[in-house]
Enzyme design. Structure first.
Site, PDB file in Angstrom:
ATOM      1  N   VAL A 289      38.868  37.132  47.673  1.00 57.06           N
ATOM      2  CA  VAL A 289      39.248  37.346  46.282  1.00 57.06           C
ATOM      3  C   VAL A 289      40.767  37.464  46.160  1.00 57.06           C
ATOM      4  O   VAL A 289      41.437  37.948  47.077  1.00 57.06           O
ATOM      5  CB  VAL A 289      38.549  38.607  45.712  1.00 57.06           C
ATOM      6  N   CYS A 290      41.302  36.981  45.045  1.00 57.30           N
ATOM      7  CA  CYS A 290      42.708  37.218  44.693  1.00 57.30           C
ATOM      8  C   CYS A 290      42.720  37.611  43.219  1.00 57.30           C
ATOM      9  O   CYS A 290      41.771  38.238  42.738  1.00 57.30           O
ATOM     10  CB  CYS A 290      43.576  35.990  44.982  1.00 57.30           C
ATOM     11  N   ARG A 291      43.785  37.268  42.494  1.00 52.41           N
ATOM     12  CA  ARG A 291      43.852  37.664  41.091  1.00 52.41           C
ATOM     13  C   ARG A 291      42.974  36.782  40.206  1.00 52.41           C
ATOM     14  O   ARG A 291      42.189  37.282  39.408  1.00 52.41           O
ATOM     15  CB  ARG A 291      45.300  37.627  40.596  1.00 52.41           C
TER      16      ARG A 291
ATOM     17  N   GLY B 251      41.692  33.453  41.586  1.00 51.53           N
ATOM     18  CA  GLY B 251      40.902  32.537  42.394  1.00 51.53           C
ATOM     19  C   GLY B 251      41.667  31.416  43.054  1.00 51.53           C
ATOM     20  O   GLY B 251      41.078  30.678  43.861  1.00 51.53           O
TER      21      GLY B 251
ATOM     22  N   MET C 158      39.947  38.886  40.657  1.00 48.52           N
ATOM     23  CA  MET C 158      39.783  40.275  40.228  1.00 48.52           C
ATOM     24  C   MET C 158      39.698  40.395  38.712  1.00 48.52           C
ATOM     25  O   MET C 158      39.116  41.356  38.194  1.00 48.52           O
ATOM     26  CB  MET C 158      40.935  41.126  40.759  1.00 48.52           C
TER      27      MET C 158
END
Length: 374
Positions: A325-327, A329, A353
């Site tokens: 996961v990141c901010r 995708g 996220m």
């Protein structure tokens, strides 16, 4: 103030001083208005520059960081990893970027001739340095602060009201036929010379600031200058986007080797993906965002390895399926691509996220406060 007598004007020294003081006062007031106007123009230009171009500069920084992270993820070279970390650190935090939808636009303010005239007259009559009495200097300083504020807002009506307010104030200069006049003229000329020098230095300083240098490229058309800069930034952003797309998939430009899987747009688009709501509660989650993003809000129990460090810290990744996961995708997709290419079971959390938060999934913050996605 009374008019000097014929005897006064017959004194060559007195006549010379009167003329020099009058000329220096005119030069001072003209320069004072010019510098004050330039300061207002630069402040307004800086605000418009930030509001219009700030998001574009932020986008370029983000693209630079993504490009550097992609290079590092594919090469694993320590120098590339260092460049990726530095590029990510340069990305401007979201809360410091330009205006969002609905925020007011910058209002261009330029004092007109009437405002300049009243400002010049008030500066001539009410400047704190025209008196040596501490109490009077304090009173004048407070009054001139109000004058400067009205001038910065180009509020001609307020300047007129201030002029009326000061109209009853006594003039500190000795009368034309006063015996103290000659000494005052000498002091006044010295003071004016110092003020003119200080204002000239200030004008040069303002003109040499980054915003001042930009504004002077097209002082009569600052809006057009901003439009030209925006076009240049958009063109640069398009070039960076193309470079990023070229880095991620191979696009068939390079022949595949035996030890490196061939990448193509379809492979990148078909990476294993899961929406945030469907990620199992006991899933192993790998968060590849930066420290500040992690501190603002993350999933409790997740493994945190910033994207620029993933290759160097592969040994820390547990066996089994990893949900990355990141901010939003994008960075996580790059990591998933790299992991899958190296035989790992990895799934990209679509929407990152932001999607996790929108799905109502639990989060915690690094400092114990209310978590949020940054």
């Amino acid at each position: 103030m009374s008019v000097p007598s014929v005897e006064v004007w017959a004194d060559p020294e007195r006549r010379d001083l009167e003329e020099r003081v009058a000329a220096a006062e005119l030069a001072w007031l003209t320069l004072d208005v010019d510098v004050a106007t330039l300061r207002v123009e630069i402040d307004n230009f800086a605000l418009a520059h930030h509001q219009l171009l700030g998001p574009l500069y932020a986008e370029l920084d983000e693209l630079d960081a993504l490009i550097a992270e992609s290079v590092a993820a594919l090469s694993g070279d320590p120098e590339d990893l260092r460049r990726a970390r530095e590029a990510r650190e340069r990305v401007e935090p979201a809360e410091e970027r330009g205006p969002r939808e609905g925020e007011p636009e910058a209002r261009r303010v330029r004092p007109d001739k009437d405002a300049q005239r009243v400002y010049r007259e008030l500066a001539r009559r009410a400047h704190p340095d025209l008196t040596t009495d501490p109490a009077e200097q304090e009173r004048r300083s407070a009054f001139i602060a109000r004058v400067n504020e009205a001038y910065a807002l180009a509020d001609a009506a307020e300047l007129e009201r201030l002029a009326e307010e000061w109209s009853s104030s006594p003039d500190s200069a000795p009368a034309a036929d006063s015996p103290d006049r000659l000494g005052w003229l000498r002091q006044r000329l010295e003071w004016l010379s110092g003020r003119i020098t200080a204002l000239a230095v200030e004008r040069v300083r303002l003109e040499r600031t980054p915003m001042g240098e930009l504004l002077l490229l097209r002082p009569d058309e600052p809006e057009r200058l901003l439009e030209d800069l925006a076009e240049q930034l958009l063109a640069t952003a398009a070039e960076r986007q193309e470079r990023l797309v070229a880095l991620l998939p191979d696009n068939g430009r390079n022949a595949p080797s035996d030890d490196a899987p061939q990448e193509n747009p379809q492979m990148f688009a078909q990476l294993p993906t899961a929406d945030a709501a469907s990620v199992p509660a006991d899933a192993v989650l790998l968060d590849v965002r930066e420290q500040s993003e992690w501190d603002a809000g993350h999933v409790e129990g997740a493994l945190h390895i910033p994207i620029g460090q993933v290759v160097a810290r592969l040994d820390e990744l547990p066996d089994g399926r990893l949900y990355v996961v990141c901010r939003v995708g994008g960075r996580s997709a790059q990591v998933v691509q790299y992991l899958v290419a190296n035989g790992r079971d990895a799934v990209n959390v679509d929407g990152g996220m932001f999607a996790w938060e929108a799905a109502g999934r639990p989060m915690v913050s690094g400092g114990g406060g209310e978590p949020f996605v940054m």
